[in-house]
Write an enzyme that holds these catalytic residues in place. Structure first.
Site, PDB file in Angstrom:
ATOM      1  N   ASP A   1      10.300  -1.630   1.872  1.00 34.62           N
ATOM      2  CA  ASP A   1       9.465  -0.471   2.198  1.00 34.62           C
ATOM      3  C   ASP A   1       9.916   0.764   1.413  1.00 34.62           C
ATOM      4  O   ASP A   1      11.065   0.856   0.985  1.00 34.62           O
ATOM      5  CB  ASP A   1       9.547  -0.201   3.716  1.00 34.62           C
TER       6      ASP A   1
ATOM      7  N   ASN B   1      -1.971  -4.503   5.510  1.00 35.64           N
ATOM      8  CA  ASN B   1      -1.987  -3.694   4.280  1.00 35.64           C
ATOM      9  C   ASN B   1      -3.361  -3.631   3.608  1.00 35.64           C
ATOM     10  O   ASN B   1      -3.582  -2.797   2.726  1.00 35.64           O
ATOM     11  CB  ASN B   1      -0.934  -4.194   3.283  1.00 35.64           C
TER      12      ASN B   1
HETATM   13  C1  IPE Z   1       5.565  -3.282   5.975  1.00 36.42           C
HETATM   14  O1  IPE Z   1       5.529  -2.014   5.439  1.00 36.42           O
HETATM   15  C2  IPE Z   1       4.851  -4.259   5.073  1.00 36.42           C
HETATM   16  C3  IPE Z   1       5.521  -4.591   3.831  1.00 36.42           C
HETATM   17  C4  IPE Z   1       6.672  -4.152   3.441  1.00 36.42           C
HETATM   18  C5  IPE Z   1       4.825  -5.528   2.995  1.00 36.42           C
HETATM   19  P1  IPE Z   1       4.376  -0.973   5.793  1.00 36.42           P
HETATM   20  O2  IPE Z   1       4.635   0.236   4.982  1.00 36.42           O
HETATM   21  O3  IPE Z   1       3.047  -1.619   5.661  1.00 36.42           O
HETATM   22  O4  IPE Z   1       4.645  -0.707   7.349  1.00 36.42           O
HETATM   23  P2  IPE Z   1       4.243   0.551   8.237  1.00 36.42           P
HETATM   24  O5  IPE Z   1       2.779   0.790   8.057  1.00 36.42           O
HETATM   25  O6  IPE Z   1       5.047   1.712   7.749  1.00 36.42           O
HETATM   26  O7  IPE Z   1       4.634   0.156   9.632  1.00 36.42           O
HETATM   27  C1  IPE Z   2       6.214  -1.094   0.611  1.00 36.69           C
HETATM   28  O1  IPE Z   2       6.110   0.229   0.210  1.00 36.69           O
HETATM   29  C2  IPE Z   2       5.298  -2.010  -0.166  1.00 36.69           C
HETATM   30  C3  IPE Z   2       4.148  -2.499   0.617  1.00 36.69           C
HETATM   31  C4  IPE Z   2       3.917  -2.271   1.874  1.00 36.69           C
HETATM   32  C5  IPE Z   2       3.197  -3.306  -0.098  1.00 36.69           C
HETATM   33  P1  IPE Z   2       4.999   1.195   0.769  1.00 36.69           P
HETATM   34  O2  IPE Z   2       3.800   1.103  -0.090  1.00 36.69           O
HETATM   35  O3  IPE Z   2       4.750   0.935   2.221  1.00 36.69           O
HETATM   36  O4  IPE Z   2       5.688   2.599   0.581  1.00 36.69           O
HETATM   37  P2  IPE Z   2       5.704   3.805   1.608  1.00 36.69           P
HETATM   38  O5  IPE Z   2       6.224   3.265   2.906  1.00 36.69           O
HETATM   39  O6  IPE Z   2       4.290   4.287   1.722  1.00 36.69           O
HETATM   40  O7  IPE Z   2       6.605   4.805   0.996  1.00 36.69           O
HETATM   41 MG    MG Z   3       5.545   1.620   3.921  1.00 37.41          MG
END
Ligand code: IPE
Ligand code: IPE
Ligand code: MG
Length: 253
Positions: free
Chosen positions: A27, A75
């Site tokens: 994340d 996502n």
């Molecule tokens: C979890 O991260 C999903 C992945 C790392 C693929 P998200 O960024 O989607 O989670 P939330 O929305 O912050 O809970």
């Molecule tokens: C994790 O990084 C990757 C996926 C969930 C695909 P994020 O895209 O959630 O990055 P933040 O949490 O918005 O910084």
């Molecule tokens: Mg995230």
């Protein structure tokens, strides 16, 4: 507990206590990019480099399964442009990285609803699985279009079907029967992570392996995923090695 404060260069690990299955919620890509005045997708691109570094580091340490949360069933809610970038990443990743994986004897596995991904992504994923099928070292298991609740719904449906078909009696449903219907079933005894890491400072599970983390050690680190590397992995494993796993009993394991 965060591990950022540790001196990454001097992390000493007990090589007899390496977690067999490490799962990572990768994340913080978007915020990493935004902090540098870059578009969010630049964070995903940088995150792909972390996947390479961390996969090789885990394999070198003797980790048996590395499960990486790459795309959740939630996502899809993101803007179309970001989703389509994320769907192209596995193509770029596998096109450049499969020879390294083979050189390290790493086998690729993917869990999630692959059938719902764009055709090109499915092709890249299936090709990587085929190209690494004879590797018998670490399993690099990508959770792609994966959701823990969705996985449990699928397991309940399959068990219900077995009951309807007369193949299963309701009273014979036990924990093994449920585990056997989860997407981690091919991992056998290694299905449950010993260590689950989440980067970016968020401390939640976000619908990752809900059943399988019953007794996982959870380590939350402040680093964003693009800043996470092999030394960060070692630091998280060091935190794991200082935990006392009791599994409800009194003996430390
Ligand atoms: C979890 O991260 C999903 C992945 C790392 C693929 P998200 O960024 O989607 O989670 P939330 O929305 O912050 O809970
Ligand atoms: C994790 O990084 C990757 C996926 C969930 C695909 P994020 O895209 O959630 O990055 P933040 O949490 O918005 O910084
Ligand atoms: Mg995230």
């Amino acid at each position: 507990m965060g591990v950022d404060g540790e001196d990454h260069q001097t992390t000493e690990l007990d090589m007899d206590k390496i977690p067999e299955h490490v799962a990572i919620i990768m994340d913080g890509n978007g915020r990493w990019a935004t902090r540098q005045h870059l578009p969010r997708v630049a964070g995903h691109k940088a995150g792909m480099e972390s996947v390479k570094k961390v996969a090789i580091a885990a394999s070198d340490l003797g980790v048996k399964v590395l499960t990486l949360y790459a795309f959740s069933t939630e996502n899809w809610k993101r803007p179309t442009s970001e989703v389509s970038y994320l769907m192209k990443l596995p193509i770029r990743f596998f096109n450049t990285f499969v020879p390294d994986l083979v050189a390290h004897n790493v086998r690729v596995m993917v869990m999630g609803h692959i059938d719902e991904l764009p055709a090109g992504t499915q092709k890249a994923v299936n090709q990587a699985i085929a190209d690494t099928k004879d590797c018998d070292g670490m399993v690099l298991n990508f959770a792609l279009n994966y959701g823990g609740r969705d996985e449990l719904v699928g397991a309940v449906k399959a068990l219900g079907q077995d009951i309807q078909d007369g193949k299963l009696a309701p009273e014979s449903i036990d924990e093994q029967a449920i585990s056997a219907h989860l997407m981690t079933a091919p991992l056998g005894k290694l299905a449950d992570p010993d260590l689950m890491i989440r980067t970016s400072g968020e401390e939640r599970i976000s619908n990752f392996l809900l059943w399988q983390i019953a007794y996982s050690e959870l380590v939350f680190v402040d680093q964003s995923w693009p800043d996470f590397d092999g030394e960060s992995l070692k630091a998280a494993i060091s935190v794991f090695q200082h935990r006392h796993r009791r599994f409800g009993g009194l003996v430390n394991k």
